[in-house]
Structures are given as C-alpha cells and as structure tokens.
Design an enzyme around this catalytic site. Structure first.
Site, PDB file in Angstrom:
ATOM      1  N   CYS A   1       4.777   9.450   0.434  1.00 46.33           N
ATOM      2  CA  CYS A   1       3.541   9.318   0.272  1.00 46.33           C
ATOM      3  C   CYS A   1       2.991  10.439  -1.380  1.00 46.33           C
ATOM      4  O   CYS A   1       4.096  11.561  -0.963  1.00 46.33           O
ATOM      5  CB  CYS A   1       2.757   9.888   1.704  1.00 46.33           C
ATOM      6  SG  CYS A   1       1.702  11.044   1.097  1.00 46.33           S
TER       7      CYS A   1
ATOM      8  N   ARG B   1       0.919  -0.707   0.188  1.00 47.97           N
ATOM      9  CA  ARG B   1      -0.155  -0.228  -0.226  1.00 47.97           C
ATOM     10  C   ARG B   1       0.597   1.525   0.037  1.00 47.97           C
ATOM     11  O   ARG B   1       0.895   1.770  -1.322  1.00 47.97           O
ATOM     12  CB  ARG B   1      -1.029  -0.249   1.381  1.00 47.97           C
ATOM     13  CG  ARG B   1      -2.134   0.924   0.993  1.00 47.97           C
ATOM     14  CD  ARG B   1      -1.889   2.948   1.665  1.00 47.97           C
ATOM     15  NE  ARG B   1      -1.190   2.218   2.901  1.00 47.97           N
ATOM     16  CZ  ARG B   1      -0.509   3.610   3.517  1.00 47.97           C
ATOM     17  NH1 ARG B   1      -0.296   4.350   2.893  1.00 47.97           N
ATOM     18  NH2 ARG B   1       0.192   3.705   4.037  1.00 47.97           N
ATOM     19  N   ASP B   2       1.288   1.367   1.430  1.00 49.92           N
ATOM     20  CA  ASP B   2       2.262   2.963   1.589  1.00 49.92           C
ATOM     21  C   ASP B   2       3.241   2.274  -0.116  1.00 49.92           C
ATOM     22  O   ASP B   2       3.877   4.026  -0.227  1.00 49.92           O
ATOM     23  CB  ASP B   2       3.187   2.816   2.845  1.00 49.92           C
ATOM     24  CG  ASP B   2       3.622   4.544   2.593  1.00 49.92           C
ATOM     25  OD1 ASP B   2       3.198   5.103   2.392  1.00 49.92           O
ATOM     26  OD2 ASP B   2       3.399   4.436   3.685  1.00 49.92           O
TER      27      ASP B   2
ATOM     28  N   HIS C   1       5.548   4.588  12.464  1.00 47.17           N
ATOM     29  CA  HIS C   1       5.806   4.378  10.937  1.00 47.17           C
ATOM     30  C   HIS C   1       6.626   5.349  10.848  1.00 47.17           C
ATOM     31  O   HIS C   1       5.995   6.375  10.922  1.00 47.17           O
ATOM     32  CB  HIS C   1       4.481   4.583  10.814  1.00 47.17           C
ATOM     33  CG  HIS C   1       3.877   5.191   9.396  1.00 47.17           C
ATOM     34  ND1 HIS C   1       3.383   3.942   8.275  1.00 47.17           N
ATOM     35  CD2 HIS C   1       4.557   5.723   8.135  1.00 47.17           C
ATOM     36  CE1 HIS C   1       3.263   4.026   7.052  1.00 47.17           C
ATOM     37  NE2 HIS C   1       3.466   5.061   7.204  1.00 47.17           N
TER      38      HIS C   1
HETATM   39  P1  HMG Z   1     -12.544  15.148  -2.563  1.00 49.10           P
HETATM   40  O1  HMG Z   1     -12.533  14.858  -3.325  1.00 49.10           O
HETATM   41  O2  HMG Z   1     -12.700  16.153  -1.097  1.00 49.10           O
HETATM   42  O3  HMG Z   1     -13.784  13.689  -2.461  1.00 49.10           O
HETATM   43  O4  HMG Z   1     -11.424  13.829  -1.966  1.00 49.10           O
HETATM   44  P2  HMG Z   1     -15.513  14.189  -2.203  1.00 49.10           P
HETATM   45  O5  HMG Z   1     -15.929  13.097  -1.751  1.00 49.10           O
HETATM   46  O6  HMG Z   1     -15.605  15.484  -3.146  1.00 49.10           O
HETATM   47  O7  HMG Z   1     -15.640  12.894  -3.677  1.00 49.10           O
HETATM   48  C1  HMG Z   1     -14.597  13.958  -5.268  1.00 49.10           C
HETATM   49  C2  HMG Z   1     -15.132  11.982  -5.558  1.00 49.10           C
HETATM   50  O8  HMG Z   1     -14.462  11.155  -5.549  1.00 49.10           O
HETATM   51  C3  HMG Z   1     -16.191  11.601  -6.152  1.00 49.10           C
HETATM   52  O9  HMG Z   1     -15.898  11.025  -7.167  1.00 49.10           O
HETATM   53  C4  HMG Z   1     -16.464  10.269  -5.518  1.00 49.10           C
HETATM   54  O10 HMG Z   1     -17.242  10.006  -5.671  1.00 49.10           O
HETATM   55  C5  HMG Z   1     -15.139   9.898  -5.628  1.00 49.10           C
HETATM   56  P3  HMG Z   1     -16.628  11.759  -8.778  1.00 49.10           P
HETATM   57  O11 HMG Z   1     -17.970  12.088  -9.221  1.00 49.10           O
HETATM   58  O12 HMG Z   1     -15.811  13.085  -8.764  1.00 49.10           O
HETATM   59  O13 HMG Z   1     -16.421  10.715 -10.148  1.00 49.10           O
HETATM   60  N1  HMG Z   1     -14.269   9.046  -3.913  1.00 49.10           N
HETATM   61  C6  HMG Z   1     -14.077   8.230  -4.470  1.00 49.10           C
HETATM   62  N2  HMG Z   1     -13.982   7.082  -4.618  1.00 49.10           N
HETATM   63  C7  HMG Z   1     -13.539   5.620  -4.768  1.00 49.10           C
HETATM   64  N3  HMG Z   1     -12.955   5.907  -3.389  1.00 49.10           N
HETATM   65  C8  HMG Z   1     -13.519   6.575  -2.066  1.00 49.10           C
HETATM   66  C9  HMG Z   1     -14.172   7.921  -2.688  1.00 49.10           C
HETATM   67  N4  HMG Z   1     -14.264   8.605  -2.064  1.00 49.10           N
HETATM   68  C10 HMG Z   1     -14.428   9.976  -2.875  1.00 49.10           C
HETATM   69  N5  HMG Z   1     -13.041   6.092  -1.178  1.00 49.10           N
HETATM   70  C11 HMG Z   1     -10.884  11.625  -0.532  1.00 49.10           C
HETATM   71  C12 HMG Z   1     -11.551  12.944  -0.204  1.00 49.10           C
HETATM   72  C13 HMG Z   1     -10.872  11.359   1.155  1.00 49.10           C
HETATM   73  C14 HMG Z   1     -11.363  10.848  -1.314  1.00 49.10           C
HETATM   74  C15 HMG Z   1      -9.666  11.949  -1.180  1.00 49.10           C
HETATM   75  O14 HMG Z   1      -8.527  13.439  -0.431  1.00 49.10           O
HETATM   76  C16 HMG Z   1      -8.800  10.518  -1.556  1.00 49.10           C
HETATM   77  O15 HMG Z   1      -8.956   9.776  -1.549  1.00 49.10           O
HETATM   78  N6  HMG Z   1      -7.782  10.564  -0.731  1.00 49.10           N
HETATM   79  C17 HMG Z   1      -6.494   9.868  -0.241  1.00 49.10           C
HETATM   80  C18 HMG Z   1      -5.356   9.955  -0.194  1.00 49.10           C
HETATM   81  C19 HMG Z   1      -3.980   9.721  -0.219  1.00 49.10           C
HETATM   82  O16 HMG Z   1      -4.529   7.977  -0.560  1.00 49.10           O
HETATM   83  N7  HMG Z   1      -3.474   9.119  -0.182  1.00 49.10           N
HETATM   84  C20 HMG Z   1      -1.710   8.523   1.206  1.00 49.10           C
HETATM   85  C21 HMG Z   1      -2.502   7.628   1.655  1.00 49.10           C
HETATM   86  S1  HMG Z   1      -2.411   8.092   3.445  1.00 49.10           S
HETATM   87  C22 HMG Z   1       0.184   8.156   3.453  1.00 49.10           C
HETATM   88  O17 HMG Z   1       0.268   7.905   2.584  1.00 49.10           O
HETATM   89  C23 HMG Z   1      -0.049   8.287   4.816  1.00 49.10           C
HETATM   90  C24 HMG Z   1       0.212   6.910   5.810  1.00 49.10           C
HETATM   91  O18 HMG Z   1       1.036   6.312   5.135  1.00 49.10           O
HETATM   92  C25 HMG Z   1       1.199   7.165   7.117  1.00 49.10           C
HETATM   93  C26 HMG Z   1       2.059   8.508   7.055  1.00 49.10           C
HETATM   94  O19 HMG Z   1       3.006   8.314   6.302  1.00 49.10           O
HETATM   95  O20 HMG Z   1       2.258   9.715   7.657  1.00 49.10           O
HETATM   96  C27 HMG Z   1      -0.726   6.547   5.937  1.00 49.10           C
HETATM   97 MG    MG Z   2       3.485   6.308   4.986  1.00 44.35          MG
END
Ligand code: HMG
Ligand code: MG
Length: 312
Positions: free
Chosen positions: A244, A16-17, A211
């Site tokens: 990320c 995933r990450d 992490h």
């Molecule tokens: P948004 O644009 O504010 O959301 O994004 P929305 O609710 O307005 O939806 C926009 C579109 O996305 C819509 O589709 C939704 O249906 C769709 P459209 O009508 O435009 O066709 N949608 C989804 N589709 C599939 N699955 C879903 C989903 N939700 C909405 N769950 C949102 C808000 C949270 C969805 C967006 O910002 C997002 O997906 N962000 C994820 C970012 C991400 O994955 N970052 C990496 C992971 S975090 C990380 O790596 C850190 C970690 O490792 C720890 C560390 O290292 O610190 C965990």
């Molecule tokens: Mg991470």
C-alpha cells in the site's frame, strides 16, 4: 472452532493492490494480459482497477483502458471485475467502465485514514453513504474494506472493537461483504482470530473476507486461522506483488499461489489451476523485473527445472 469451508473464493487483487505500489511502470496491455492469464487459470473475481486520484496513485490512472481490454473475456467466463472508488467522482468513472462491483475503503485507524484518503474515519463513512446508495441504484454490488485491522503503521496496535465498529457501519450501509485488511502484514493467527471474533458479533462470518499482507511472513498462517472461524473469501495477489503506498514498509498481499496450495492441501476447492496460476505469476514478475514473492511458486518452478533437467 467453526466448520471449515469446503470451497474458498479468491479475490485476486494483484492487478490493483499489487500494481498500485510497484515502482516499475506496467502498461495497460501488460495489466490486461495478466488479468487474462489469471482468468485462464480459473480466477473468477479480479479487482482490476482503482478510480482514485491519479495524483495520489499514478500507477492506477489507466483503469478504464485495462477494463476495456478484458471485459469480453471476463463476461464470457463469468468473471467479476471490480474497482476501488473513494468518492462520487470515482464511482462515476466506475459506472462509465465495465465493472460489476465497486469497493469503498475505510480504516480502523484515524492516522491511516488521514494519510490514505485525506479525511477522518467518520468523514469517510459519511462520504461513502451516497456512493454506496448510488452504486446499488445502478445495480453494482459494493464491497467494503477496513484497513489496519491488525495494526497501523502510525498508531501501532488497533483494538478489535475499533475494527468491528467500522465493519458494522459499512455492512449496515449496504456493503454485501467486508474485507478485513492487515495492511501492514504484522498480524498473527491468534490476533487474527481475536479480531474476527469481535467482528463476527456484528457481521456474519459469511459476509467477511480476509485480506492479509505478508510483511512478517504470517499471511498464510492467518488465512489458516481465519478458515477456522468460517471465513471463505480471501483477497490475494498473484506472485505476492505490491503493497500500500500509504503504509510504509508493508509488502504485498499473501501470494495467490500460496493460498491455492494451502487450500489444495486441505481439500478445499478454489477452482484455480496452480500450475497456470504460477505461469501468470512468472509473467508479471518478469514484466516487473523482480523475483516472485510466493514460496510456493519458487518451489514449483524449482521442481519444474529439476524435471526438465532429468528429461535432457
Ligand atoms: P483529496 O485531495 O482530499 O480530494 O483526496 P479532493 O476531492 O480535494 O480532490 C483533489 C483532486 O483530485 C482534484 O483534482 C479532484 O478532481 C481529484 P484537481 O482539481 O486538483 O485537478 N480527484 C479525483 N480524480 C480522479 N478520481 C477520483 C478523484 N477524486 C478526486 N476518484 C482522495 C481525496 C480520496 C481523492 C485521495 O486521497 C485518493 O485518491 N486516495 C486514494 C489512496 C489510495 O488509492 N490508496 C491505496 C488504496 S487503499 C489500500 O490499498 C488498502 C486496501 O488494499 C486494504 C488494506 O490492505 O488494508 C484496500
Ligand atoms: Mg491491501
């Protein structure tokens, strides 16, 4: 100094990450084979998918297919499969898949929260509340992440109390474990311990995980520092893959090979076979057409080559 744990649980986040931020495309078959190889090496917890918007992170769009391919092996070996979910839509996808756990992800930095999930910290907490409740009602355990615990790519230093505030909220809301993410990989052992000391005032050490990303080369040292505080769960990524997408310049997590070697050397059990793990790392490095980031894997591979040459 707390008593050192005798056993450490590795949460393998490479699928995933790691793969969420690799420029090369990796098929669901390759992801599944990676997970199977990790299980063969003794890994018993794999964060295998992320049910986020595919517009935001296209690399994770095939999570359901990956889970479908590996679920039988995971069940047969008692391996936990988990996925990230940012909202109810993500949880619905997770419920329709084969995960036993989900993870919600918040941040200790406002700017990172906006860039990563398009809302403020408090709004994200409010959004997670029904997600956590619904997941628990469906018998899924929920892990909570806090990002930017040792610095933010946009704001710089983050106060340990800001981390502790978000960790406490997620814990009080029902997350069984809080994973503390050094997203930018800039932490040092003393900063790690100061941040942990602030968190342990509100969340027991047994419910905290480390992490660490390895951008500045301190991740293994930070794991060592966290072990001294009684932390016994660490997230890591085989071969050190990834980063990320919303943390510019950050590299992958601490390599799983490096933590296993560290723990082996300290007499701390992980249940993971380093040699098979390095083979899984070589497999994904070849698929990504990149060198491993694990210093341990590089040393092990060089040793194997020397031994092969001596046999010829
Ligand atoms: P948004 O644009 O504010 O959301 O994004 P929305 O609710 O307005 O939806 C926009 C579109 O996305 C819509 O589709 C939704 O249906 C769709 P459209 O009508 O435009 O066709 N949608 C989804 N589709 C599939 N699955 C879903 C989903 N939700 C909405 N769950 C949102 C808000 C949270 C969805 C967006 O910002 C997002 O997906 N962000 C994820 C970012 C991400 O994955 N970052 C990496 C992971 S975090 C990380 O790596 C850190 C970690 O490792 C720890 C560390 O290292 O610190 C965990
Ligand atoms: Mg991470």
């Amino acid at each position: 100094m707390n008593e050192l744990p005798t056993r450490v649980c590795i949460v393998e986040v490479g699928p995933r990450d790691g793969l969420q931020n690799e420029p090369s495309h990796v098929s669901a078959d390759v992801k599944a084979e990676l997970i199977e190889r990790l299980i063969d090496a003794g890994v018993r917890y794999v964060e295998a998918a992320s049910f986020v918007s595919p517009k935001w992170v296209p690399q994770m769009a095939d999570g359901a297919q990956v889970l479908e391919r590996v679920v039988n092996k995971a069940r047969a070996t008692g391996t936990t499969l988990a996925a990230l979910v940012p909202n109810m839509k993500g949880l619905e996808a997770a419920l329709a898949s084969h995960v036993a756990e989900v993870a919600v992800f918040a941040a200790a930095s406002e700017s990172f929260s906006q860039k990563n999930i398009n809302c403020s910290i408090d709004d994200s907490i409010a959004r997670f509340e029904p997600v956590i409740d619904a997941a628990r009602e469906a018998n899924l355990r929920v892990r909570g992440y806090v990002s930017c615990v040792l610095g933010c790519p946009f704001e710089g230093d983050i106060a340990p109390q800001a981390v502790a505030r978000v960790a406490k909220k997620l814990f009080d809301m029902g997350c069984y474990e809080i994973s503390l993410g050094d997203t930018i990989g800039a932490g040092t052992p003393s900063k790690t311990q100061a941040m942990l000391d602030a968190c342990i005032e509100h969340v027991p050490a047994e419910a905290l995980a480390g992490h660490f990303h390895d951008t500045w080369g301190m991740a293994a040292a930070n794991v060592h520092a966290a072990l001294q505080r009684g932390i016994a769960v660490f997230d890591s990524s085989v071969s050190g893959i990834g980063g990320c997408p919303y943390s510019p310049g950050a590299t992958g997590n601490v390599a799983t090979e490096d933590i296993v070697y560290l723990c082996d050397g300290m007499g701390i059990e992980t249940g993971i076979d380093l040699s098979k793990l390095a083979d899984a790392g070589a497999f994904i490095s070849a698929a990504l057409k990149r060198e491993t980031s694990s210093r341990v894997a590089r040393a092990l591979n060089a040793k194997r080559r020397r031994q092969e040459q001596q046999c010829i």
